[in-house]
Design a protein around this motif. Structure first.
Motif, PDB file in Angstrom:
ATOM      1  N   VAL A 226      -4.679 -11.286  -6.704  1.00  0.00           N
ATOM      2  CA  VAL A 226      -4.606 -12.537  -5.963  1.00  0.00           C
ATOM      3  C   VAL A 226      -4.596 -12.291  -4.456  1.00  0.00           C
ATOM      4  N   ILE A 227      -3.985 -11.193  -4.040  1.00  0.00           N
ATOM      5  CA  ILE A 227      -3.865 -10.931  -2.602  1.00  0.00           C
ATOM      6  C   ILE A 227      -5.184 -10.362  -2.099  1.00  0.00           C
ATOM      7  N   PRO A 228      -5.877 -11.095  -1.235  1.00  0.00           N
ATOM      8  CA  PRO A 228      -7.211 -10.640  -0.835  1.00  0.00           C
ATOM      9  C   PRO A 228      -7.159  -9.304  -0.104  1.00  0.00           C
ATOM     10  N   GLY A 229      -8.078  -8.434  -0.470  1.00  0.00           N
ATOM     11  CA  GLY A 229      -8.264  -7.216   0.305  1.00  0.00           C
ATOM     12  C   GLY A 229      -7.460  -6.018  -0.138  1.00  0.00           C
ATOM     13  N   VAL A 230      -6.585  -6.165  -1.136  1.00  0.00           N
ATOM     14  CA  VAL A 230      -5.814  -4.989  -1.551  1.00  0.00           C
ATOM     15  C   VAL A 230      -6.629  -4.141  -2.519  1.00  0.00           C
ATOM     16  N   GLY A 231      -7.216  -4.788  -3.539  1.00  0.00           N
ATOM     17  CA  GLY A 231      -8.192  -4.066  -4.341  1.00  0.00           C
ATOM     18  C   GLY A 231      -7.641  -3.346  -5.559  1.00  0.00           C
ATOM     19  N   ALA A 232      -8.583  -2.958  -6.427  1.00  0.00           N
ATOM     20  CA  ALA A 232      -8.233  -2.392  -7.718  1.00  0.00           C
ATOM     21  C   ALA A 232      -7.569  -1.029  -7.579  1.00  0.00           C
ATOM     22  N   GLY A 233      -7.908  -0.283  -6.519  1.00  0.00           N
ATOM     23  CA  GLY A 233      -7.316   1.040  -6.331  1.00  0.00           C
ATOM     24  C   GLY A 233      -5.809   0.934  -6.261  1.00  0.00           C
ATOM     25  N   VAL A 234      -5.328  -0.013  -5.460  1.00  0.00           N
ATOM     26  CA  VAL A 234      -3.888  -0.203  -5.328  1.00  0.00           C
ATOM     27  C   VAL A 234      -3.315  -0.677  -6.657  1.00  0.00           C
ATOM     28  N   ALA A 235      -4.009  -1.629  -7.308  1.00  0.00           N
ATOM     29  CA  ALA A 235      -3.490  -2.199  -8.550  1.00  0.00           C
ATOM     30  C   ALA A 235      -3.210  -1.115  -9.579  1.00  0.00           C
ATOM     31  N   SER A 236      -4.189  -0.228  -9.818  1.00  0.00           N
ATOM     32  CA  SER A 236      -3.988   0.736 -10.903  1.00  0.00           C
ATOM     33  C   SER A 236      -2.942   1.787 -10.531  1.00  0.00           C
ATOM     34  N   PHE A 237      -2.961   2.251  -9.288  1.00  0.00           N
ATOM     35  CA  PHE A 237      -1.968   3.272  -8.902  1.00  0.00           C
ATOM     36  C   PHE A 237      -0.555   2.685  -8.894  1.00  0.00           C
ATOM     37  N   LEU A 238      -0.438   1.455  -8.365  1.00  0.00           N
ATOM     38  CA  LEU A 238       0.874   0.834  -8.285  1.00  0.00           C
ATOM     39  C   LEU A 238       1.440   0.588  -9.686  1.00  0.00           C
ATOM     40  N   SER A 239       0.568   0.113 -10.565  1.00  0.00           N
ATOM     41  CA  SER A 239       0.998  -0.139 -11.934  1.00  0.00           C
ATOM     42  C   SER A 239       1.458   1.167 -12.587  1.00  0.00           C
ATOM     43  N   TYR A 240       0.757   2.240 -12.257  1.00  0.00           N
ATOM     44  CA  TYR A 240       1.099   3.550 -12.801  1.00  0.00           C
ATOM     45  C   TYR A 240       2.501   3.971 -12.357  1.00  0.00           C
ATOM     46  N   VAL A 241       2.787   3.790 -11.067  1.00  0.00           N
ATOM     47  CA  VAL A 241       4.101   4.156 -10.537  1.00  0.00           C
ATOM     48  C   VAL A 241       5.190   3.342 -11.231  1.00  0.00           C
TER      49      VAL A 241
ATOM     50  N   LEU B 241       9.788  -5.638  -1.051  1.00  0.00           N
ATOM     51  CA  LEU B 241       8.814  -4.561  -1.264  1.00  0.00           C
ATOM     52  C   LEU B 241       9.334  -3.244  -0.710  1.00  0.00           C
ATOM     53  N   MET B 242      10.006  -3.318   0.432  1.00  0.00           N
ATOM     54  CA  MET B 242      10.520  -2.102   1.055  1.00  0.00           C
ATOM     55  C   MET B 242      11.585  -1.466   0.165  1.00  0.00           C
ATOM     56  N   VAL B 243      12.501  -2.297  -0.315  1.00  0.00           N
ATOM     57  CA  VAL B 243      13.580  -1.773  -1.155  1.00  0.00           C
ATOM     58  C   VAL B 243      12.991  -1.157  -2.425  1.00  0.00           C
ATOM     59  N   LEU B 244      12.006  -1.860  -3.029  1.00  0.00           N
ATOM     60  CA  LEU B 244      11.370  -1.332  -4.234  1.00  0.00           C
ATOM     61  C   LEU B 244      10.764   0.044  -3.970  1.00  0.00           C
ATOM     62  N   THR B 245      10.057   0.160  -2.848  1.00  0.00           N
ATOM     63  CA  THR B 245       9.409   1.431  -2.515  1.00  0.00           C
ATOM     64  C   THR B 245      10.449   2.530  -2.346  1.00  0.00           C
ATOM     65  N   LEU B 246      11.505   2.225  -1.592  1.00  0.00           N
ATOM     66  CA  LEU B 246      12.513   3.246  -1.327  1.00  0.00           C
ATOM     67  C   LEU B 246      13.227   3.650  -2.616  1.00  0.00           C
ATOM     68  N   VAL B 247      13.522   2.662  -3.457  1.00  0.00           N
ATOM     69  CA  VAL B 247      14.198   2.974  -4.720  1.00  0.00           C
ATOM     70  C   VAL B 247      13.302   3.864  -5.579  1.00  0.00           C
ATOM     71  N   THR B 248      12.004   3.499  -5.634  1.00  0.00           N
ATOM     72  CA  THR B 248      11.069   4.287  -6.445  1.00  0.00           C
ATOM     73  C   THR B 248      11.018   5.736  -5.972  1.00  0.00           C
ATOM     74  N   LEU B 249      11.059   5.898  -4.662  1.00  0.00           N
ATOM     75  CA  LEU B 249      10.984   7.254  -4.126  1.00  0.00           C
ATOM     76  C   LEU B 249      12.265   8.035  -4.366  1.00  0.00           C
TER      77      LEU B 249
ATOM     78  N   VAL C 134       0.836  -1.200   0.000  1.00  0.00           N
ATOM     79  CA  VAL C 134       0.000   0.000   0.000  1.00  0.00           C
ATOM     80  C   VAL C 134       0.871   1.250   0.000  1.00  0.00           C
ATOM     81  N   VAL C 135       1.985   1.205   0.757  1.00  0.00           N
ATOM     82  CA  VAL C 135       2.884   2.358   0.767  1.00  0.00           C
ATOM     83  C   VAL C 135       3.430   2.585  -0.639  1.00  0.00           C
ATOM     84  N   PHE C 136       3.712   1.484  -1.330  1.00  0.00           N
ATOM     85  CA  PHE C 136       4.182   1.588  -2.701  1.00  0.00           C
ATOM     86  C   PHE C 136       3.136   2.332  -3.545  1.00  0.00           C
ATOM     87  N   GLY C 137       1.880   1.998  -3.324  1.00  0.00           N
ATOM     88  CA  GLY C 137       0.804   2.701  -4.031  1.00  0.00           C
ATOM     89  C   GLY C 137       0.729   4.168  -3.629  1.00  0.00           C
ATOM     90  N   LEU C 138       0.970   4.426  -2.342  1.00  0.00           N
ATOM     91  CA  LEU C 138       0.901   5.814  -1.860  1.00  0.00           C
ATOM     92  C   LEU C 138       1.991   6.684  -2.496  1.00  0.00           C
TER      93      LEU C 138
END
Lengths: 505, 319
Positions: A269-284, A477-485, A149-153
């Motif tokens: 596949v991961i229950p409860g994350v949802g399409a909102g995260v999917a589209s924003f994360l894919s965008y990033v 996931l943490m490393v990916l997020t930090l690198v992206t930022l 979710v942080v990755f999406g944020l």
């Protein structure tokens, strides 16, 4: 397996099945395109009618709705900067600038094609992952959720480009507003002021639609003119040319499409994350993978591919935990689960053993209905795109009425309509002061998910923070997020340094 | 003069209203009945409501409309039902437990006096199993205490039924309880325990069945066994009958002041439906634990639930 597939394939050619698929698809597109309604509402509306139906036919109806809603929702996102469903919000970022440039038809065609490819890819991934669904679902717990979710944020940082402070303020505001309501985690009421309406918090759809759609309509009416002034003299042939161009655009970017499909299906596949995260994360991720990251947000069609493909691939992915575990991957899947049970079917390992034909029927239905949606959609694109050349003052009242009707239909609550109006006026003011509204929406959608995953992780670890960096998936996931930022900052720093270096005589 | 004339008009029209001879009472019901379901269409209440609506329609011979009115943990739909016209044409399900825990555990007085609802029938009790992760050393309820450490339960939230159950178990057996809260529903809580987020949890058969391989059932909080898992002992068998009342009673009710004769008609029809073999089979398959009870028995169950919640109140105040 083959017999089940053959059985499902045979049933799909049944006239009644085709009728159901067609009805589902039509409903899905219409409900998706009307801001405020959406797949979930469409499913909820048809659920009672399918009660006495043959389960297989009902499945065709549902799959029609599920797969077509996303494309429907992208139409107003691209043409009117008004997402039909919340996950389409990421599509606005690049779709609307394209429309303003007079490339509305091209953007719509990209969306229709991307939806088709995403849906197909999602179905393939579902079939491939079916045998290993258990380890995948078990691997993701609250700490993994948190980083996802942080990755999406992180999208906030990109959406706020050039306006960082206002963007962050917007994101923070979105998170703050999302706190309103009863939090079951602690059994406390936050900012509800004893109002029964606020018990459940600010409802997502009226808030998001008010914020993005109503505020946009207000500024339409205020500014007048047409959306795509450059396209004012466009002819039918121009629009058709653009449509073909859009199809080519999508197919000539296999990497972007493949990446978005994988992300969408994976998040599904991961229950409860949802399409909102999917589209924003894919965008990033698309921005990160692009060699021209600065063009995102000003009409880069890879932005549309990223969000729409992921959005549709998510359906295949989220079907997986739904049918294999009886645990819905998203809100629309929760309703689908209810529909299964209504028809006397129990999703879970037994369903896969005894009723695989139904699962295939659902999948085939999703793919066929997507062919219908995208095919008919592409045919309609040249006509739809003309909307962007109509005077805004003529469109705004019409869309506004649709929005209000949709808001009311959702829960038969006049307060929801009021909230959409209030959010719209508030959003308009923020717009006027240069706040990127999308950041408020991202904060509002993802903030509560991040909070919950964060607190749950700490409850699991008895308050120790090492849970956020001690497991392999979490670390990745943490490393990916930090690198992206940090990567964009590092890049621009290097550019500055090398620029200075070049300047020295 | 004007005043006198006005007075006369008022008097005459009043007399007219009074003289409005009531028509001969038509057979009840003679127009559509609405069932308000306080949750969404796909959930357990939704399914039960839909099935009951279809069966009542056949039984009573009038159309029955099922209306989902979700929100605020089932309290919103109840408020709508409470304020509906008490003419026997609007009935519904009331999630009393939500009012009770909100009032007793969270100190929030409801906007309606939910004790004034007219009970039609309690249909089912959603009863829960207590379970642990299969890898846990805990093999029975007694082991929970012997472990000598806090036991962590996965639950939807503070004040939820499973939260009440875990706390009541801890208080009765004498072991400290901790929680991981925030799971959206009981299947997700069961998955969390199967994954190892928490050691223990509570949930019905429909919630746990897909992850049964990774769970160990300790007890069924009820006085009768669940036919789906007949080997699991009940709390009554294990000598804890005071806990067996816990669960979610699913109750059909009508607005206050609904005439008794109409209630009787509906109650008789509902009772006949519940007694029907086809309905019983449907319920068993869908994981509903049929346990029909009239108004008196239902109020008793609710009072017993309230008493247990009262006992847990200090736990919340401590926090």
């Amino acid at each position: 397996m083959q017999t089940a597939l053959a059985e499902a394939a045979m049933r799909v050619t049944d006239p009644a099945a085709i009728l159901m698929l067609f009805m589902g698809t039509t409903l899905g597109v219409v409900f998706g395109a009307l801001p405020g309604l959406g797949t979930i509402t469409a499913l909820a509306v048809v659920l009672p009618f399918t009660f006495g139906m043959d389960p297989m036919l009902a499945m065709f109806m549902y799959s029609g709705i599920i797969s077509s809603g996303t494309f429907g929702g992208s139409v107003p996102a691209i043409l009117l900067n008004t997402p039909g469903t919340p996950p389409n919000a990421a599509t606005c970022l690049d779709g609307y600038p394209m429309t303003r440039r007079g490339e509305g038809a091209r953007a719509l065609a990209v969306s229709a094609t991307a939806c088709f490819v995403g849906s197909l890819g999602g179905a393939v991934i579902l079939l491939a992952l079916l045998p290993v669904v258990k380890p995948v679902v078990y691997a993701f717990g609250p700490p993994e959720f948190f980083w996802l979710v942080v990755f999406g944020l992180v999208t906030i940082a990109f959406a706020a480009k050039g306006n960082m402070v206002k963007g962050l303020v917007g994101g923070g505001l979105g998170i703050l507003l999302s706190l309103i309501g009863y939090t079951e985690m602690y059994g406390v009421y936050r900012y509800t002021m004893d109002s029964e309406y606020l018990w459940d918090g600010l409802p997502l759809v009226p808030f998001v639609v008010g914020m993005l759609a109503v505020s946009e309509l207000i500024s339409y009416s205020a500014s007048g003119g047409v959306t795509a002034s450059e396209a004012a003299g466009a002819t039918g042939r121009d629009w058709r040319r653009q449509t073909l161009q859009g199809i080519r655009d999508t197919f000539s970017r296999p990497l972007a499409v493949g990446r978005a499909t994988a992300i969408g299906a994976g998040i599904g596949v991961i229950p409860g994350v949802g399409a909102g995260v999917a589209s924003f994360l894919s965008y990033v991720v698309a921005i990160q993978g692009s060699d021209k990251p600065e063009t995102f947000g000003s009409g880069n069609l890879e932005g549309i591919i990223a969000s729409e493909t992921a959005n549709d691939a998510k359906d295949g992915g989220s079907l997986l935990p739904t049918v294999a575990f009886g645990i819905p991957g998203s809100a629309d899947m929760a309703l689908l689960l209810g529909a299964f049970v209504l028809h006397g079917l129990q999703p879970g390992p037994l369903l896969l053993r005894d009723h695989m034909d139904l699962v295939y029927a659902l999948l085939l239905g999703i793919v066929i209905s997507q062919v219908l949606t995208s095919g008919l959609g592409l045919m309609a694109v040249p006509w739809l795109a003309r909307l962007s050349t109509l005077p805004s003052r003529a469109i705004a009242p019409f869309v506004l009425v649709l929005v209000f009707v949709g808001m009311y239909m959702l829960r038969s609550s006049i307060f929801d309509v009021g909230l959409a109006v209030a959010a719209g006026v508030f959003g308009y003011c923020m717009r006027r002061f240069g706040f990127p509204l999308i950041t408020v929406v991202i904060g509002f959608i993802l903030g509560p998910l991040a909070e919950q995953a964060f607190l749950q992780s700490l409850m699991i670890s008895d308050g120790r923070y090492d849970i956020f960096y001690s497991q392999p998936i979490v670390v990745v996931l943490m490393v990916l997020t930090l690198v992206t930022l940090t990567l964009p900052v590092a890049k621009s720093l290097r550019r500055k340094v090398s620029g200075k270096g070049a300047g020295v005589p | 003069m004007l005043l006198v004339r006005l007075f006369a008009v008022v008097l005459v029209s009043g007399a007219l209203v009074l003289a409005d001879v009531p028509e001969a009472p038509a057979a009840y019901p003679d127009k559509p009945i609405t069932i308000i379901v306080p949750f969404g269409a796909g959930g357990a209440y939704g399914r039960l409501g839909r099935k009951m609506g279809a069966d009542l329609e056949k039984k009573l011979g009038v159309p029955v409309v099922v209306k989902n009115n979700p929100g605020a943990g089932g309290r919103k739909g109840a408020v709508v039902l409470f304020k509906s016209k008490p003419d026997g044409y609007t009935i519904g399900f009331v999630h009393f437990i939500s009012f009770q825990s909100n009032e007793i555990l969270r100190g929030k007085k409801a906007s309606i006096d939910y004790n004034k609802f007219k009970i039609i029938l309690k249909l089912t009790d959603a009863k829960q199993f207590v379970y642990v992760n299969k890898k846990s050393p805990i093999k029975s309820l007694a082991d929970l205490k012997k472990a000598g450490r806090p036991i962590k339960f996965a639950t939807t939230g503070v004040g939820a039924v499973t939260w009440v159950e875990a706390n009541a178990l801890g208080a009765t057996l004498g072991f400290p309880v901790k929680f991981v809260t925030g799971y959206k529903n009981l299947p997700k809580a069961a998955l969390a325990v199967a994954r190892g987020d928490a050691e223990a949890g509570a949930g019905g058969y429909v919630h746990v069945r897909n992850v049964l391989d990774d769970l160990r059932m300790l007890a069924f909080i009820a006085d009768k066994k669940d036919p789906n898992l007949p080997d699991v002992p009940t709390t009554t068998e294990l000598g804890l009958p005071q806990l067996s009342v816990l669960g979610v009673p699913r109750i059909m009710a009508a607005p206050p002041r609904t005439p008794d004769d109409k209630l009787q008609v509906i109650r008789k029809a509902v009772q006949e439906i519940v007694d029907d073999a086809a309905f019983k089979e449907w319920a068993l398959k869908g994981g509903f634990f049929l346990n029909p009870e009239g108004p008196d028995g239902t109020w008793k169950v609710l009072q017993a639930n309230a008493k247990i919640m009262e006992g847990l109140k200090p736990l919340l105040q401590k926090k």
